[in-house]
Design a protein around this motif. Structure first.
Motif, PDB file in Angstrom:
ATOM      1  N   LEU A 130     -29.198  -7.544 -11.663  1.00 16.75           N
ATOM      2  CA  LEU A 130     -30.370  -7.877 -10.855  1.00 16.75           C
ATOM      3  C   LEU A 130     -30.712  -9.331 -11.145  1.00 16.75           C
ATOM      4  CD1 LEU A 130     -32.747  -6.994  -9.035  1.00 16.75           C
ATOM      5  CD2 LEU A 130     -33.974  -6.391 -11.122  1.00 16.75           C
ATOM      6  N   GLU A 131     -30.552 -10.193 -10.155  1.00 14.99           N
ATOM      7  CA  GLU A 131     -30.837 -11.621 -10.319  1.00 14.99           C
ATOM      8  C   GLU A 131     -32.318 -11.907 -10.100  1.00 14.99           C
ATOM      9  OE1 GLU A 131     -28.687 -13.747 -11.469  1.00 14.99           O
ATOM     10  OE2 GLU A 131     -26.923 -12.456 -11.337  1.00 14.99           O
ATOM     11  N   ALA A 132     -32.917 -11.269  -9.084  1.00 13.78           N
ATOM     12  CA  ALA A 132     -34.344 -11.452  -8.779  1.00 13.78           C
ATOM     13  C   ALA A 132     -34.834 -10.248  -7.985  1.00 13.78           C
ATOM     14  CB  ALA A 132     -34.554 -12.731  -7.983  1.00 13.78           C
ATOM     15  N   ALA A 133     -36.102  -9.902  -8.178  1.00 13.74           N
ATOM     16  CA  ALA A 133     -36.672  -8.734  -7.503  1.00 13.74           C
ATOM     17  C   ALA A 133     -37.066  -9.027  -6.061  1.00 13.74           C
ATOM     18  CB  ALA A 133     -37.882  -8.225  -8.271  1.00 13.74           C
ATOM     19  N   GLY A 134     -37.364 -10.270  -5.742  1.00 15.07           N
ATOM     20  CA  GLY A 134     -37.796 -10.585  -4.379  1.00 15.07           C
ATOM     21  C   GLY A 134     -39.256 -10.234  -4.174  1.00 15.07           C
ATOM     22  N   VAL A 186     -36.914  -4.875 -14.112  1.00 17.22           N
ATOM     23  CA  VAL A 186     -37.140  -5.729 -12.936  1.00 17.22           C
ATOM     24  C   VAL A 186     -37.849  -7.017 -13.349  1.00 17.22           C
ATOM     25  CG1 VAL A 186     -38.319  -5.898 -10.711  1.00 17.22           C
ATOM     26  CG2 VAL A 186     -37.117  -3.786 -11.341  1.00 17.22           C
ATOM     27  N   ASP A 187     -38.859  -6.916 -14.208  1.00 11.82           N
ATOM     28  CA  ASP A 187     -39.616  -8.095 -14.640  1.00 11.82           C
ATOM     29  C   ASP A 187     -38.752  -9.064 -15.440  1.00 11.82           C
ATOM     30  OD1 ASP A 187     -41.925  -7.233 -13.410  1.00 11.82           O
ATOM     31  OD2 ASP A 187     -42.814  -6.407 -15.241  1.00 11.82           O
ATOM     32  N   GLU A 188     -37.775  -8.546 -16.172  1.00  6.73           N
ATOM     33  CA  GLU A 188     -36.953  -9.382 -17.044  1.00  6.73           C
ATOM     34  C   GLU A 188     -35.686  -9.890 -16.358  1.00  6.73           C
ATOM     35  OE1 GLU A 188     -36.336  -7.027 -20.542  1.00  6.73           O
ATOM     36  OE2 GLU A 188     -38.471  -7.012 -21.022  1.00  6.73           O
ATOM     37  N   ALA A 189     -35.609  -9.767 -15.026  1.00  9.20           N
ATOM     38  CA  ALA A 189     -34.437 -10.251 -14.293  1.00  9.20           C
ATOM     39  C   ALA A 189     -34.257 -11.739 -14.573  1.00  9.20           C
ATOM     40  CB  ALA A 189     -34.610  -9.995 -12.795  1.00  9.20           C
ATOM     41  N   PRO A 190     -33.052 -12.232 -14.683  1.00  4.15           N
ATOM     42  CA  PRO A 190     -31.799 -11.544 -14.417  1.00  4.15           C
ATOM     43  C   PRO A 190     -31.365 -10.673 -15.600  1.00  4.15           C
ATOM     44  CG  PRO A 190     -31.370 -13.831 -14.963  1.00  4.15           C
ATOM     45  CD  PRO A 190     -32.874 -13.654 -14.953  1.00  4.15           C
ATOM     46  N   GLY A 191     -30.765  -9.555 -15.251  1.00  2.00           N
ATOM     47  CA  GLY A 191     -30.275  -8.628 -16.257  1.00  2.00           C
ATOM     48  C   GLY A 191     -29.548  -7.467 -15.611  1.00  2.00           C
ATOM     49  N   ALA A 192     -28.777  -6.756 -16.434  1.00  4.26           N
ATOM     50  CA  ALA A 192     -27.979  -5.639 -15.940  1.00  4.26           C
ATOM     51  C   ALA A 192     -28.875  -4.442 -15.638  1.00  4.26           C
ATOM     52  CB  ALA A 192     -26.924  -5.254 -16.959  1.00  4.26           C
ATOM     53  N   VAL A 193     -28.630  -3.831 -14.475  1.00  3.10           N
ATOM     54  CA  VAL A 193     -29.304  -2.582 -14.118  1.00  3.10           C
ATOM     55  C   VAL A 193     -28.446  -1.429 -14.612  1.00  3.10           C
ATOM     56  CG1 VAL A 193     -30.113  -1.123 -12.213  1.00  3.10           C
ATOM     57  CG2 VAL A 193     -30.447  -3.595 -12.120  1.00  3.10           C
ATOM     58  N   LYS A 194     -27.149  -1.471 -14.299  1.00  2.00           N
ATOM     59  CA  LYS A 194     -26.186  -0.470 -14.771  1.00  2.00           C
ATOM     60  C   LYS A 194     -24.879  -1.186 -15.054  1.00  2.00           C
ATOM     61  CE  LYS A 194     -26.164   4.009 -13.777  1.00  2.00           C
ATOM     62  NZ  LYS A 194     -25.988   5.259 -13.045  1.00  2.00           N
ATOM     63  N   GLU A 195     -24.152  -0.676 -16.031  1.00  5.89           N
ATOM     64  CA  GLU A 195     -22.902  -1.304 -16.434  1.00  5.89           C
ATOM     65  C   GLU A 195     -21.769  -0.297 -16.406  1.00  5.89           C
ATOM     66  OE1 GLU A 195     -24.075  -2.676 -20.306  1.00  5.89           O
ATOM     67  OE2 GLU A 195     -24.740  -4.611 -19.506  1.00  5.89           O
ATOM     68  N   GLY A 196     -20.550  -0.810 -16.183  1.00 10.75           N
ATOM     69  CA  GLY A 196     -19.360   0.021 -16.256  1.00 10.75           C
ATOM     70  C   GLY A 196     -19.160   0.971 -15.086  1.00 10.75           C
ATOM     71  N   LEU A 197     -19.681   0.616 -13.921  1.00 11.78           N
ATOM     72  CA  LEU A 197     -19.539   1.483 -12.748  1.00 11.78           C
ATOM     73  C   LEU A 197     -18.221   1.208 -12.031  1.00 11.78           C
ATOM     74  CD1 LEU A 197     -23.112   1.031 -11.225  1.00 11.78           C
ATOM     75  CD2 LEU A 197     -22.302   2.903 -12.647  1.00 11.78           C
TER      76      LEU A 197
END
Length: 123
Positions: free
Chosen positions: A61-65, A90-101
């Motif tokens: 997630l780069e930005a929530a918009g 969401v507040d701490e974006a950018p960050g991983a939402v889910k990994e290894g999919l």
């Protein structure tokens, strides 16, 4: 001093957000990164093997918009996090939402987040 197994059991009992905070603290304390390090070129001038096709993707997630609430709802549904933890992601974006999919699952989640108004990348 706790054994490695005790430490692992403790980690299993905390939230993903708490785990992320601990990882960040360890990275800062020891000056390291938890990201994978690229393999060095083989010795003797041998050609490196061809790069394998990526099979596991991280949804970042780069930005929530402008529609942050909608993005939080998608993050909650995708991760199973509580409202507070999903909001923190969401507040701490950018960050991983889910990994290894796998690719299809990652693209589906990316589309859902983008439909909710977020800016998302796959890595």
């Amino acid at each position: 001093m706790a054994t490695t197994q005790d430490w692992i059991e403790e980690l299993k009992s905390i939230t993903v957000l708490e785990l992320a905070e601990r990882i960040k603290a360890l990275e800062e304390e020891f000056g390291v990164s938890a990201t994978a390090v690229a393999a060095a070129a083989p010795a003797g001038g041998e050609a490196a093997p061809a790069a394998e096709e990526q099979t596991a993707f991280d949804v970042i997630l780069e930005a929530a918009g402008d529609k942050k609430i909608g993005v939080i709802k998608v993050v909650r549904a995708a991760t199973g996090l509580g409202l507070k933890e999903a909001k923190a992601v969401v507040d701490e974006a950018p960050g991983a939402v889910k990994e290894g999919l796998d690719k299809d699952e990652a693209e589906k989640l990316k589309a859902e987040l983008e439909e909710a108004g977020a800016t998302v990348t796959l890595k």
